[in-house]
Design an enzyme around this catalytic site. Structure first.
Site, PDB file in Angstrom:
ATOM      1  CB  ALA A  40     -29.620 -18.171 -65.988  1.00  0.00           C
ATOM      2  CG  ASP A  41     -35.820 -16.307 -63.795  1.00  0.00           C
ATOM      3  OD1 ASP A  41     -36.357 -17.439 -63.775  1.00  0.00           O
ATOM      4  OD2 ASP A  41     -36.457 -15.253 -63.894  1.00  0.00           O
TER       5      ASP A  41
END
Length: 209
Positions: A83-84
């Site tokens: 994830a970012d």
């Protein structure tokens, strides 16, 4: 003989993402960068890139790096989750502050404004071979409205060290929450892992919740 449980590898150093996976009962193991990997370089922005395109590109790059790491470590097959999160004020991407002065600058920009928090999540299976299984990606976009924040309060928050390492120089679960007038979207997405989208991706790629 007891069957081995499937493994979900979380390729993130964020304790908040670990906490959120625990919240929905997803057992996971960390798949962190190896010595010599420059994980921060994956988050470099590109000129003219929109916040959404940026967060999608970085998440795909993180996932590809995690798959290569999984293979290099000869780990058991399993799912990989990356994830970012980024904060955007209009088209301006506000990433992690470089130093306290940069943190103060970012917080001043957010004061009295409505910004977006975009978190991309990517989940897929990897069997340790050259070609990982098909992965799926989703993006959560939330809007956050801040009141006008006094400079003294910004200075105190920066002095606490909390802004460092955080996109947008703040964490919603910290004392900065008292500046938030309202949010529209996903609280967990603002924390760094939107649980609605994450659970759907896990099911979509074959994980049993």
């Amino acid at each position: 003989m007891t069957a081995l449980l499937p493994v979900l590898y979380l390729a993130s150093q964020s304790p908040r993402r670990r906490q959120l996976l625990d919240q929905i009962g997803v057992h996971h193991e960390l798949l962190l960068p190896l010595a010599g990997e420059d994980a921060e370089a994956l988050e470099a922005t590109r000129h003219g890139e929109s916040p959404r395109r940026y967060v999608e590109r970085v998440t795909r790059a993180k996932w590809a790096a995690a798959c290569a790491r999984h293979k290099a470590c000869d780990l058991p097959p399993g799912w990989i989750l990356c994830a970012d999160t980024t904060v955007a004020l209009g088209d301006l991407i506000l990433g992690k502050p470089e130093d306290p002065a940069d943190a103060a600058r970012i917080l001043q920009l957010l004061s009295g404004q409505t910004h977006r928090v975009l978190t991309a999540v990517m989940v897929g299976r990897s069997d340790g071979l050259d070609a990982p299984k098909a992965a799926a990606l989703a993006v959560s976009v939330s809007r956050v409205r801040w009141v006008q924040v006094l400079q003294a309060d910004i200075d105190a928050y920066v002095a606490s060290g909390e802004p460092m390492g955080k996109a947008g120089a703040y964490a919603i679960q910290s004392r900065a929450a008292m500046w938030i007038e309202r949010i529209q979207g996903s609280y967990s997405g603002i924390m760094g892992l939107p649980l609605f989208e994450t659970s759907r991706l896990l099911r979509q790629t074959g994980w049993t919740l």
